[in-house]
Enzyme design. Structure first.
Site, short mmCIF file in Angstrom:
data_model
loop_
_atom_site.label_atom_id
_atom_site.label_comp_id
_atom_site.label_asym_id
_atom_site.label_seq_id
_atom_site.Cartn_x
_atom_site.Cartn_y
_atom_site.Cartn_z
N CYS A 26 0.86 -1.19 0.00
CA CYS A 26 0.00 0.00 0.00
C CYS A 26 0.90 1.24 0.00
O CYS A 26 2.12 1.13 0.12
CB CYS A 26 -0.85 0.00 1.27
SG CYS A 26 0.19 0.07 2.75
N GLU A 40 0.32 -0.46 16.53
CA GLU A 40 -0.50 0.70 16.14
C GLU A 40 -1.43 1.09 17.29
O GLU A 40 -1.64 2.28 17.57
CB GLU A 40 -1.31 0.40 14.87
CG GLU A 40 -2.15 1.59 14.44
CD GLU A 40 -3.05 1.31 13.24
OE1 GLU A 40 -2.67 0.52 12.36
OE2 GLU A 40 -4.15 1.88 13.21
N SER A 71 -1.45 -7.56 10.88
CA SER A 71 -2.89 -7.52 11.17
C SER A 71 -3.72 -7.57 9.89
O SER A 71 -4.65 -8.38 9.78
CB SER A 71 -3.19 -6.24 11.96
OG SER A 71 -4.56 -6.01 12.02
O1 0CM Z 1 -0.97 -3.07 10.96
P1 0CM Z 1 -0.47 -4.32 10.26
O2 0CM Z 1 -0.05 -5.35 11.28
O3 0CM Z 1 -1.39 -4.82 9.24
O4 0CM Z 1 0.85 -3.81 9.55
P2 0CM Z 1 1.64 -4.24 8.26
O5 0CM Z 1 3.03 -3.74 8.45
O6 0CM Z 1 1.47 -5.66 7.93
O7 0CM Z 1 0.92 -3.41 7.12
C1 0CM Z 1 1.12 -2.08 6.90
C2 0CM Z 1 0.70 -1.18 7.91
C3 0CM Z 1 0.36 -0.41 8.72
C4 0CM Z 1 -0.02 0.56 9.69
FE1 SF4 Z 2 -0.95 0.79 4.52
FE2 SF4 Z 2 -1.32 0.67 7.15
FE3 SF4 Z 2 -1.32 3.00 5.89
FE4 SF4 Z 2 -3.31 1.31 5.49
S1 SF4 Z 2 -2.79 2.35 7.41
S2 SF4 Z 2 -2.27 2.53 3.93
S3 SF4 Z 2 -2.23 -0.67 5.60
S4 SF4 Z 2 0.40 1.58 6.10
#
Ligand code: 0CM
Ligand code: SF4
Length: 314
Positions: free
Chosen positions: A12, A126, A226
């Protein structure tokens, strides 16, 4: 066996930005770059950065004074920022702007003395960072993970109450938790829907489509991610045998017995190279060439801090 690739899948905008911040910092500072927590929750990405000399730490106390520190995409509490400043660290903030948006909301509530409810998963970085934006000693931020947590919750003032959410939750579960919050606290304020980000939303929607045509779904991602776990959960909820895999090495041939259609997706922190390797592996054991699901172009792009921009010379 046919292979169907979900779209969108993988990186993303927040993850791309976080990785660019570290890669540019390596070039600009020419010294050890420390990252507070895993930059993003993906083993492959972390190992690649380790190979380039990046050091990942869980505590600011593990970093020598005056060093460069990058905060991970998941964000940090205000306390962590203060600790880093005290150690005279050069701070590069790779917190995703969509997480920062939630931080600002919580911080504003804290200043106004409005108690806040955070919907999220206990222990996730987070969630810790978001809770750590609330510093008002006369109020509180409460974490709820389920409807039963809402049932058991008591707050100081039901008239002045706000809610926010983690960005990478299940859309359907969060919707139900919000409904019960609104039922219990009719005056509660909050975002129009929730704070689940565009990438999480789009990847979950893609799994919905994938589940209609797949006999098995591989979600490429690490087990502490997550958003990747939510994709796996969703595939299972939709009745498809769905497995979270780090790479093609985790695939067991027995899973593919009597399978006609293999669906593949990847969490927001999983690089495309891992998808390519899975496709190659499946082709080598007899799958047909892959079909890409109708492409949805994600246009979101987050700039990196100006001081990290590298001007390319011709
Ligand atoms: O929050 P999550 O565990 O999904 O983190 P990630 O590093 O796999 O994905 C990107 C993000 C954020 C915030
Ligand atoms: Fe990517 Fe996390 Fe940002 Fe969503 S909140 S755009 S998953 S880094």
């Amino acid at each position: 066996m046919n292979i169907i690739l979900a779209n969108p899948r993988g990186f993303c905008a927040g993850v791309k930005r976080a990785i660019s911040i570290v890669e540019n910092a390596l070039k600009i500072y020419k010294k050890t770059i420390y990252v507070k927590h895993e930059l993003v929750h993906n083993q492959y990405v972390i190992n690649e950065l380790r190979k380039k000399g990046v050091i990942f730490v869980e505590k600011i106390s593990q970093i020598p004074d005056n060093s460069v520190v990058v905060f991970s995409a998941h964000g940090v509490s205000k306390k962590i920022v203060k600790k880093a400043i005290k150690k005279k660290l050069i701070i590069l903030n790779a917190t995703c702007p969509l997480v920062t948006k939630v931080h600002k909301e919580v911080s504003a509530c804290s200043k106004k003395g409005i108690e806040t409810i955070l919907i999220g998963h206990k222990g996730h970085p987070e969630v810790e960072g978001t809770i750590g934006q609330y510093e008002n000693k006369n109020g509180k931020i409460y974490l709820v993970e389920s409807i039963s947590d809402v049932d058991n919750l008591t707050v100081k003032n039901t008239e002045k109450l706000n809610f926010v959410t983690q960005t990478t939750l299940s859309i359907s579960q969060t919707k139900n938790i919000i409904s019960s919050l609104k039922k219990k606290f009719p005056k509660i304020t909050g975002p129009f829907k929730e704070d689940i980000c565009y990438a999480t939303t789009n990847r979950q929607k893609a799994v919905h489509y994938l589940s209609k045509i797949s006999d098995i779904i591989f979600v490429i991602g690490s087990n502490n991610s997550s958003n990747s776990n939510r994709l796996t959960e969703l595939g299972k909820e939709l009745g498809v045998f769905t497995i979270l895999i780090n790479s093609f090495r985790d695939i067991k041939k027995i899973w593919l017995k009597n399978v006609n259609c293999i669906g593949i997706t990847a969490g927001a922190s999983a690089p495309e190279i891992l998808v390519k390797e899975v496709v190659e592996y499946l082709k080598n054991i007899g799958a047909n060439k892959y079909i890409e699901m109708i492409k949805v172009k994600e246009k979101k792009f987050f700039r990196i801090p100006k001081k990290l921009l590298i001007i390319k010379k011709d």
